[in-house]
Motif scaffolding. Structure first.
Motif, PDB file in Angstrom:
ATOM      1  N   SER A   1       0.866  -1.344  -0.052  1.00 11.57           N
ATOM      2  CA  SER A   1      -0.068  -0.005  -0.180  1.00 11.57           C
ATOM      3  C   SER A   1       0.854   1.183   0.017  1.00 11.57           C
ATOM      4  CB  SER A   1      -0.787   0.074   1.219  1.00 11.57           C
ATOM      5  OG  SER A   1      -0.199   0.270   2.221  1.00 11.57           O
ATOM      6  N   GLY A   2       2.121   1.228   0.399  1.00 11.03           N
ATOM      7  CA  GLY A   2       2.813   2.120   0.320  1.00 11.03           C
ATOM      8  C   GLY A   2       2.679   3.251   1.677  1.00 11.03           C
ATOM      9  N   GLY A   3       1.716   2.808   2.626  1.00 13.66           N
ATOM     10  CA  GLY A   3       1.394   3.690   3.710  1.00 13.66           C
ATOM     11  C   GLY A   3       1.100   2.575   4.871  1.00 13.66           C
ATOM     12  N   PRO A   4       0.564   3.183   5.703  1.00 11.33           N
ATOM     13  CA  PRO A   4       0.730   2.330   7.243  1.00 11.33           C
ATOM     14  C   PRO A   4      -0.579   1.042   7.047  1.00 11.33           C
ATOM     15  CG  PRO A   4      -0.384   4.392   7.371  1.00 11.33           C
ATOM     16  CD  PRO A   4       0.034   4.558   6.066  1.00 11.33           C
ATOM     17  N   ALA A   5      -1.239   1.353   6.061  1.00  8.28           N
ATOM     18  CA  ALA A   5      -2.504   0.418   6.146  1.00  8.28           C
ATOM     19  C   ALA A   5      -1.993  -1.166   5.658  1.00  8.28           C
ATOM     20  CB  ALA A   5      -3.551   0.943   5.302  1.00  8.28           C
ATOM     21  N   ARG A   6      -2.418  -2.350   6.176  1.00  8.26           N
ATOM     22  CA  ARG A   6      -2.207  -3.488   5.848  1.00  8.26           C
ATOM     23  C   ARG A   6      -3.585  -3.976   5.291  1.00  8.26           C
ATOM     24  NH1 ARG A   6       1.549  -6.552   9.654  1.00  8.26           N
ATOM     25  NH2 ARG A   6       3.033  -4.820  10.046  1.00  8.26           N
ATOM     26  N   TYR A   7      -3.551  -4.199   3.929  1.00 10.96           N
ATOM     27  CA  TYR A   7      -4.618  -4.413   3.233  1.00 10.96           C
ATOM     28  C   TYR A   7      -5.085  -6.030   3.086  1.00 10.96           C
ATOM     29  CZ  TYR A   7      -5.399   0.332   2.034  1.00 10.96           C
ATOM     30  OH  TYR A   7      -5.566   1.747   2.069  1.00 10.96           O
ATOM     31  N   TYR A   8      -6.446  -6.230   3.037  1.00 10.38           N
ATOM     32  CA  TYR A   8      -6.682  -7.467   2.603  1.00 10.38           C
ATOM     33  C   TYR A   8      -7.826  -7.555   1.685  1.00 10.38           C
ATOM     34  CZ  TYR A   8      -4.701  -9.225   7.066  1.00 10.38           C
ATOM     35  OH  TYR A   8      -3.677  -9.544   7.867  1.00 10.38           O
ATOM     36  N   ARG A   9      -8.071  -8.621   0.974  1.00  9.30           N
ATOM     37  CA  ARG A   9      -9.130  -8.664  -0.173  1.00  9.30           C
ATOM     38  C   ARG A   9     -10.237  -9.946   0.416  1.00  9.30           C
ATOM     39  NH1 ARG A   9      -8.734  -5.588  -4.457  1.00  9.30           N
ATOM     40  NH2 ARG A   9      -6.819  -4.614  -5.009  1.00  9.30           N
ATOM     41  N   MET A  10     -11.412  -9.838  -0.279  1.00 10.25           N
ATOM     42  CA  MET A  10     -12.370 -10.854  -0.045  1.00 10.25           C
ATOM     43  C   MET A  10     -12.444 -11.586  -1.525  1.00 10.25           C
ATOM     44  SD  MET A  10     -15.081  -8.637   2.320  1.00 10.25           S
ATOM     45  CE  MET A  10     -14.694  -7.219   1.744  1.00 10.25           C
ATOM     46  N   PRO A  11     -12.615 -12.741  -1.532  1.00 10.70           N
ATOM     47  CA  PRO A  11     -12.851 -13.501  -2.985  1.00 10.70           C
ATOM     48  C   PRO A  11     -13.857 -12.975  -3.718  1.00 10.70           C
ATOM     49  CG  PRO A  11     -12.554 -14.909  -1.194  1.00 10.70           C
ATOM     50  CD  PRO A  11     -12.548 -13.781  -0.546  1.00 10.70           C
ATOM     51  N   ASP A  12     -14.919 -12.441  -3.206  1.00  8.79           N
ATOM     52  CA  ASP A  12     -16.386 -12.400  -3.971  1.00  8.79           C
ATOM     53  C   ASP A  12     -16.624 -10.565  -3.864  1.00  8.79           C
ATOM     54  OD1 ASP A  12     -16.562 -11.926  -1.284  1.00  8.79           O
ATOM     55  OD2 ASP A  12     -18.573 -12.695  -1.164  1.00  8.79           O
TER      56      ASP A  12
ATOM     57  N   ILE B   1      -5.381   0.053   9.872  1.00 15.05           N
ATOM     58  CA  ILE B   1      -4.288   0.781  10.437  1.00 15.05           C
ATOM     59  C   ILE B   1      -3.957   0.644  11.980  1.00 15.05           C
ATOM     60  CG2 ILE B   1      -3.415   3.223  10.520  1.00 15.05           C
ATOM     61  CD1 ILE B   1      -5.170   3.784   7.978  1.00 15.05           C
ATOM     62  N   SER B   2      -2.964   0.113  12.414  1.00 16.00           N
ATOM     63  CA  SER B   2      -2.831  -0.401  13.772  1.00 16.00           C
ATOM     64  C   SER B   2      -1.725   0.116  14.280  1.00 16.00           C
ATOM     65  CB  SER B   2      -2.513  -1.809  13.574  1.00 16.00           C
ATOM     66  OG  SER B   2      -3.413  -2.386  12.452  1.00 16.00           O
ATOM     67  N   PRO B   3      -1.776   1.574  14.654  1.00 17.75           N
ATOM     68  CA  PRO B   3      -0.661   2.350  15.544  1.00 17.75           C
ATOM     69  C   PRO B   3      -0.257   1.432  16.753  1.00 17.75           C
ATOM     70  CG  PRO B   3      -2.698   3.387  15.736  1.00 17.75           C
ATOM     71  CD  PRO B   3      -3.039   2.370  14.446  1.00 17.75           C
ATOM     72  N   HIS B   4      -1.246   0.920  17.296  1.00 15.37           N
ATOM     73  CA  HIS B   4      -0.886   0.160  18.561  1.00 15.37           C
ATOM     74  C   HIS B   4      -0.322  -1.265  18.328  1.00 15.37           C
ATOM     75  CE1 HIS B   4      -2.542   3.546  21.075  1.00 15.37           C
ATOM     76  NE2 HIS B   4      -3.682   3.289  20.076  1.00 15.37           N
ATOM     77  N   SER B   5      -1.211  -2.089  17.597  1.00 16.14           N
ATOM     78  CA  SER B   5      -0.684  -3.556  17.607  1.00 16.14           C
ATOM     79  C   SER B   5       0.302  -3.821  16.512  1.00 16.14           C
ATOM     80  CB  SER B   5      -2.098  -4.373  17.459  1.00 16.14           C
ATOM     81  OG  SER B   5      -2.785  -3.836  16.055  1.00 16.14           O
TER      82      SER B   5
ATOM     83  N   PHE C   1       3.905   0.736  12.329  1.00 12.51           N
ATOM     84  CA  PHE C   1       4.271   0.590  10.684  1.00 12.51           C
ATOM     85  C   PHE C   1       5.495   1.650  10.703  1.00 12.51           C
ATOM     86  CE2 PHE C   1       0.310   2.882  11.820  1.00 12.51           C
ATOM     87  CZ  PHE C   1       0.906   4.182  11.862  1.00 12.51           C
ATOM     88  N   CYS C   2       6.241   1.848  11.694  1.00 10.03           N
ATOM     89  CA  CYS C   2       7.302   2.900  11.474  1.00 10.03           C
ATOM     90  C   CYS C   2       8.252   2.740  10.613  1.00 10.03           C
ATOM     91  CB  CYS C   2       7.692   3.576  13.112  1.00 10.03           C
ATOM     92  SG  CYS C   2       6.502   3.971  14.096  1.00 10.03           S
ATOM     93  N   ALA C   3       9.022   1.324  10.256  1.00 11.30           N
ATOM     94  CA  ALA C   3       9.934   0.893   9.761  1.00 11.30           C
ATOM     95  C   ALA C   3       9.772   1.461   8.306  1.00 11.30           C
ATOM     96  CB  ALA C   3      10.198  -0.488   9.843  1.00 11.30           C
ATOM     97  N   THR C   4       8.665   1.673   7.691  1.00 14.91           N
ATOM     98  CA  THR C   4       8.457   1.689   6.536  1.00 14.91           C
ATOM     99  C   THR C   4       7.768   3.237   6.176  1.00 14.91           C
ATOM    100  OG1 THR C   4       6.425   0.708   6.192  1.00 14.91           O
ATOM    101  CG2 THR C   4       8.247  -0.496   5.658  1.00 14.91           C
ATOM    102  N   CYS C   5       8.019   4.193   7.083  1.00 16.18           N
ATOM    103  CA  CYS C   5       7.441   5.465   7.404  1.00 16.18           C
ATOM    104  C   CYS C   5       8.031   6.222   5.994  1.00 16.18           C
ATOM    105  CB  CYS C   5       7.366   6.083   8.397  1.00 16.18           C
ATOM    106  SG  CYS C   5       6.572   8.002   8.516  1.00 16.18           S
TER     107      CYS C   5
END
Ligand code: SAM
Ligand code: SF4
Length: 332
Positions: free
Chosen positions: A231-242, A250-254, A257-261
């Motif tokens: 994504s080139g950002g802090p969000a980790r993306y998922y998709r649904m097959p349908d 976007i999980s600043p706590h859990s 994502f700073c390593a790729t900021c």
């Protein structure tokens, strides 16, 4: 004029090519996680003029910035915002986006698209009119829903909804929000609330609803597969097959994502903020106003500021306030 320079780099080898420009600290909403009910806003003379913001955008672009996001406060309450969008739209950016609460999109979506904006992030925390009004304090859900339709009609290729999830306030609406995003064919990101500014309405520690908890809820109804694209950002993306939409977390706590900021922010009063969760900053307004006829000093200041970018943020989850500035100042 100074010739184009190599991309901005910080001490940790990260390339900084993404700038979020806050165009105002004001807003027509008072979201409970973002602002206090009774806010004092910046005096106008301290807020950057649109020409100063455009000057920043030009100079950051000359320093390798490929992506600009306009934010706030609510960017669409700033008068003549379209002039700024038009100006930035000519810079040839790879990505030019705006984050908005959607309240003005019925009138503004088409002009924004025509002015050269590529993408819109629209905040939507609830589909229940009463809960929406409780969370935003002054917002009107139907206006925002009409605004989302207006953005779709205007032909924005990228529309994403942003939902801050709070236990006990809107976590029960996750399935409805997912169905809504699927039906409208827009992406959606779920955000963990960050401890920015002191708020009165709930205890942030108790309200934390982690991205893993959100995923569990979504997985009761849908298959979620990690998306392969970055994504080139802090969000980790998922998709649904349908479905064609992406579901982001976007999980600043859990999930730090700073390593790729790759980003920095400029506040409405011209403070270059090197990190969302730290106070390291440089006053660009002083440099802009003190050097009206040359860009050398401004570019040098920006390049040198990268040295100040901290390695990471340390948000605690116990509800303590660590950063006194509210998100409307920070520029989300
Ligand atoms: N007014 C616009 C809006 O609401 O989309 C743009 C500015 S707002 C500060 C940008 C984003 O930050 C919104 O998606 C909002 O939900 C999010 N936000 C605000 N305060 C937050 C907090 N304390 N923790 C996490 N997200 C927050
Ligand atoms: Fe306004 Fe956006 Fe903050 Fe809500 S999150 S109060 S809409 S700036």
């Amino acid at each position: 004029m100074v010739s184009a320079i190599r991309p901005l780099k910080d001490r940790f080898g990260r390339t900084i090519n993404y700038v979020r420009l806050s165009v105002t600290d004001r807003c027509d909403f008072r979201c409970v996680y973002c602002m206090d009910e009774d806010m004092t806003f910046l005096p106008r003379q301290l807020v950057l003029t649109l020409e100063e913001i455009a000057r920043l955008a030009r100079n950051f672009t000359a320093l390798g910035t490929e992506k600009i996001r306009l934010t706030g406060g609510e960017p669409l309450v700033r008068r003549d915002i379209l002039d700024l969008v038009k100006e930035i739209g000519t810079l040839g950016l790879r990505d030019f986006a705006m984050t908005t609460n959607g309240s003005q999109l019925v009138d503004m979506a088409e002009p924004l698209r025509k002015a050269g904006l590529h993408r819109l992030n629209i905040s939507l925390d609830s589909l229940d009119a009463r809960k929406f009004a409780d969370i935003t304090r002054t917002g009107n859900l139907s206006k925002v829903l009409d605004g989302i339709d207006a953005a779709r009609d205007a032909g924005f290729p990228g529309i994403k909804l942003n939902t801050v999830v709070m236990k006990g306030r809107n976590d029960e609406e996750i399935p409805a929000l997912i169905e809504f995003a699927r039906q409208k064919r827009v992406d959606i990101s779920f955000i963990e609330e960050m401890p920015l500014g002191e708020i009165s309405e709930h205890d942030r520690g108790l309200a934390l609803f982690t991205s893993d908890e959100v995923k569990k809820v979504v997985r009761r109804h849908h298959v979620l597969l990690p998306a392969t694209e970055d994504s080139g950002g802090p969000a980790r993306y998922y998709r649904m097959p349908d479905s064609s939409i992406r579901v982001g977390f976007i999980s600043p706590h859990s999930h730090n994502f700073c390593a790729t900021c790759n980003r920095v922010r400029v506040t409405a009063d011209g403070r270059l903020l090197l990190c969302l969760g730290n106070e390291h900053s440089v006053d660009l307004r002083r440099v802009l106003r003190g050097n009206p006829d040359t860009e050398n000093r401004l570019r040098k200041t920006i390049i040198e500021a990268m040295e100040l970018k901290p390695e990471r943020h340390y948000f605690s989850t116990n509800g303590d306030v660590q950063i006194l500035r509210f998100m409307n100042m920070t520029g989300g």
